[in-house]
Design an enzyme around this catalytic site. Sequence first.
Site, PDB file in Angstrom:
ATOM      1  N   SER A  81       0.824  -1.224   0.000  1.00  0.00           N
ATOM      2  CA  SER A  81       0.000   0.000   0.000  1.00  0.00           C
ATOM      3  C   SER A  81       0.848   1.261   0.000  1.00  0.00           C
ATOM      4  O   SER A  81       0.306   2.370   0.101  1.00  0.00           O
ATOM      5  CB  SER A  81      -0.926  -0.006   1.213  1.00  0.00           C
ATOM      6  OG  SER A  81      -0.211  -0.349   2.366  1.00  0.00           O
ATOM      7  N   THR A 186      -2.253   3.072   4.131  1.00  0.00           N
ATOM      8  CA  THR A 186      -1.258   4.145   4.170  1.00  0.00           C
ATOM      9  C   THR A 186      -0.441   4.124   5.442  1.00  0.00           C
ATOM     10  O   THR A 186      -0.980   3.852   6.515  1.00  0.00           O
ATOM     11  CB  THR A 186      -2.020   5.489   4.171  1.00  0.00           C
ATOM     12  OG1 THR A 186      -2.713   5.591   2.960  1.00  0.00           O
ATOM     13  CG2 THR A 186      -1.121   6.679   4.374  1.00  0.00           C
ATOM     14  N   THR A 204       1.717   6.877   0.584  1.00  0.00           N
ATOM     15  CA  THR A 204       0.785   5.819   0.162  1.00  0.00           C
ATOM     16  C   THR A 204       0.815   5.603  -1.345  1.00  0.00           C
ATOM     17  O   THR A 204       1.173   6.510  -2.111  1.00  0.00           O
ATOM     18  CB  THR A 204      -0.657   6.211   0.572  1.00  0.00           C
ATOM     19  OG1 THR A 204      -1.516   5.094   0.416  1.00  0.00           O
ATOM     20  CG2 THR A 204      -1.199   7.353  -0.263  1.00  0.00           C
ATOM     21  N   ARG A 214      -6.406   9.728  -9.706  1.00  0.00           N
ATOM     22  CA  ARG A 214      -7.052   9.951  -8.403  1.00  0.00           C
ATOM     23  C   ARG A 214      -5.988  10.259  -7.340  1.00  0.00           C
ATOM     24  O   ARG A 214      -4.952   9.621  -7.257  1.00  0.00           O
ATOM     25  CB  ARG A 214      -7.837   8.704  -8.016  1.00  0.00           C
ATOM     26  CG  ARG A 214      -8.553   8.785  -6.662  1.00  0.00           C
ATOM     27  CD  ARG A 214      -7.728   8.207  -5.541  1.00  0.00           C
ATOM     28  NE  ARG A 214      -8.487   8.125  -4.282  1.00  0.00           N
ATOM     29  CZ  ARG A 214      -7.961   7.781  -3.123  1.00  0.00           C
ATOM     30  NH1 ARG A 214      -6.680   7.487  -3.041  1.00  0.00           N
ATOM     31  NH2 ARG A 214      -8.698   7.727  -2.048  1.00  0.00           N
ATOM     32  N   THR A 237      -5.654   7.458   7.996  1.00  0.00           N
ATOM     33  CA  THR A 237      -5.620   6.362   7.032  1.00  0.00           C
ATOM     34  C   THR A 237      -7.059   5.955   6.749  1.00  0.00           C
ATOM     35  O   THR A 237      -7.954   6.245   7.535  1.00  0.00           O
ATOM     36  CB  THR A 237      -4.794   5.177   7.564  1.00  0.00           C
ATOM     37  OG1 THR A 237      -4.788   4.129   6.587  1.00  0.00           O
ATOM     38  CG2 THR A 237      -5.355   4.633   8.873  1.00  0.00           C
ATOM     39  N   GLY A 238      -7.250   5.286   5.628  1.00  0.00           N
ATOM     40  CA  GLY A 238      -8.605   4.862   5.264  1.00  0.00           C
ATOM     41  C   GLY A 238      -9.050   5.527   3.979  1.00  0.00           C
ATOM     42  O   GLY A 238      -8.221   6.021   3.210  1.00  0.00           O
TER      43      GLY A 238
HETATM   44  N1  ASP Z   1      -5.900   7.279   2.702  1.00  0.00           N
HETATM   45  C1  ASP Z   1      -5.372   6.589   1.561  1.00  0.00           C
HETATM   46  C2  ASP Z   1      -6.038   7.063   0.317  1.00  0.00           C
HETATM   47  O1  ASP Z   1      -7.247   7.255   0.320  1.00  0.00           O
HETATM   48  C3  ASP Z   1      -5.503   5.132   1.630  1.00  0.00           C
HETATM   49  C4  ASP Z   1      -5.086   4.492   2.920  1.00  0.00           C
HETATM   50  O2  ASP Z   1      -5.099   5.018   3.975  1.00  0.00           O
HETATM   51  O3  ASP Z   1      -4.690   3.352   2.881  1.00  0.00           O
HETATM   52  O4  ASP Z   1      -5.383   7.176  -0.684  1.00  0.00           O
END
Ligand code: ASP
Length: 326
Positions: A81, A186, A204, A214, A237-238
């Site tokens: 990731s 991330t 990330t 994106r 994160t998320g």
């Molecule tokens: N926050 C990151 C994103 O949306 C992804 C992640 O946290 O894994 O790109």
Amino acid sequence: MTTRRNFLGTAVAVAAATADATLFAQDAINEKPMRPLVLSTWRHGVPANKAAWQVLSTGGTALDAVEAAARDSESDPDNMSVGLGGRPDRDGNVTLDACIMGPDGNCGAVACLTEIENPASVARLVMERTPHVMLVGEGAQEFALANGFTRTNLLTPKARNEWEKWKADHPDAVRERQVNVENHDTIGIVAVDSAGDLAGACTTSGMAWKMHGRVGDSPIIGAGLYVDNEVGAATATGVGEAVIRAVGSFLVVELMRQGRSPAEACREAVERVVAKNPDWKELQVGFIALDKAGRIGGYAIQPGFEYAVHDATGGRLETSASRVSQ
Ligand code: ASP
């Protein structure tokens, strides 16, 4: 007599007491503030924190420490990731997002960067060597190459195989604009050094199989990361779109400024994300935070969010409290 209204009232009170008990447990971690200290999202934060600790334990700065931690994760091909080995977008391109912020309030970021293994280090150079905060795409890559970074093929065989399998399993994905909202881990890192200065980094490969171009929250100062040397630092994160809508990390720091503990601030920010995203039950978002004293906290929407801590007592992994229980 128990009316529906007072039954609901009791249920809410019980839920609040349970949440408070969880937070109280979380605040117990906060009772012994330590510095220096580094805090990173997810299990891969454990080795990343070790790299940061080598810097912090020898009197280095929080800024150098968070960059070292970011590089550790970015260069690990098994971490799918972040950086090398990150999962590609739906067209097969590995595009990286990162940012970094120091105690003087200065910050740098790159987004949609390709073929460069260590985007957080490029973000640091954007901060230190340009009058700008963010470079994207080709311009970011040109800047990296001009500053001594080299091209690397970031798409490992393992990531390519996963992508090919995903394409085969989702033949209409491109036409129907499907993306994957599950694979997103991330690494966000926040640290305080022995001088009491704060810094953070966030890096990330973003949401797996995202649309080409994106950009998520991770390179957006205030969303994926925020540091205020008078108050504290936070990172997210998320699902990035949900974090951006709440300007999540800035919110966590502002809540700490108003007196919330790091754990309380993370919980309140998660509640804001929930309020702004009607589909929150389908989302994972987590925050971690550190205040000026070295107190820490974390909170997530869904269970399963972990974060790694490293201080003078050693390294450990904490399970975050969450809005949805196990
Ligand atoms: N926050 C990151 C994103 O949306 C992804 C992640 O946290 O894994 O790109």
